[in-house]
Scaffold this active site. Sequence first.
Site, PDB file in Angstrom:
ATOM      1  N   ASP A 108       4.045  12.476  67.066  1.00 63.15           N
ATOM      2  CA  ASP A 108       3.465  11.873  68.262  1.00 63.15           C
ATOM      3  C   ASP A 108       3.340  10.359  68.117  1.00 63.15           C
ATOM      4  OD1 ASP A 108       3.225  14.318  69.466  1.00 63.15           O
ATOM      5  OD2 ASP A 108       1.095  14.555  69.034  1.00 63.15           O
ATOM      6  N   LEU A 109       3.173   9.697  69.243  1.00 61.06           N
ATOM      7  CA  LEU A 109       3.027   8.245  69.268  1.00 61.06           C
ATOM      8  C   LEU A 109       1.912   7.774  68.340  1.00 61.06           C
ATOM      9  CD1 LEU A 109       4.085   5.664  70.848  1.00 61.06           C
ATOM     10  CD2 LEU A 109       2.106   5.994  72.350  1.00 61.06           C
TER      11      LEU A 109
END
Length: 248
Positions: A108-109
Site C-alpha cells: 500500500d501507499l
Amino acid sequence: MNNKPVRLQKFLAMAGIASRRKAEEFIAAGRVKVNGTISTAMGQQITPGVHKVLFDNKRVEVREKLIYILLNKPKGYVTTLSDPQGRPIVTSLLPGIKERVFPVGRLDLDTEGALLLTNDGELAQSILHPKFEVHKTYEAEVKGLPSEQTIRSLEKGILLDEKKTAPAKLRIIRKNNRNSVIIITIHEGRKRQVKKMFQMVGHPVQSLKRLAYGDLGLDNLAIGKFKILTKNDIKRIFSKKNPLQTKK
C-alpha cells in the site's frame, strides 16, 4: 528462446510483462493483440517468433536477460507502473536499471519495506501462487495490546471476508500503554490482509513494514535503495526458515 507453442498468458509472463495471473487480466481486458487481432482467449497457443504479440499496442518479445531486484520501498510510492493521480511510482527508485521490471505483488501507499521487482513472470507466479506458500514477514505497529488469546486466534486463523485465514506466526517485540509492535508471518496474499486481520480483532494497524520474503530480508538496505539479487538470494525467498520469528 525456442519456438515451441506456449499459452498466450505464459508468453506474456516469459516476456516480463507481468505474472501469468496478471497477464490473464490483461488478456480479459482486451489489452493484448495477436497478429493484429484482440485476443481474449486464455488458452490460445502462440509460437514465439511466428506470431506477433502486442500489449497496449507495443510489440512483446521475450527477454533473454532476467533481473531480480529487492527494493526497500518508502511510504508514499505506489506499486504500479503508472498512476493517473501522478503519485510517485516505485520504478522511479531504480536508476540505471534498463530492463522493464514490475513489482511482485503490492504494498500500500502508506506501507514500506521489502518489495521484489523482476521481469521474470514465471518466478513472480511462483511467489504469488498460494500453493507455493512463500512466507512474507511484516512488522506491524498496532493500537493497544492484543491479549494472548487474540494472538493465538490470529495464529490459528480467523474468518476474513467469509474465508478463514491460513495459520500465521506472531510475536510481540515491543509494547507500551498505547501500542504494540508485532512481527507477523503469513503465506497468503490477500489484499491488505495484515491490516484486515488486526482490524478484525480490534487492534488497527498504525504502521506496517514488510521485512522479508522467506529468509530473504532487508538486512542493512536503506529506505529507498535497492540491490540486485543473486541465485542464492532467490533460493532464500522460498526458504521455510524464519529467523525473524526466533525469540532472542
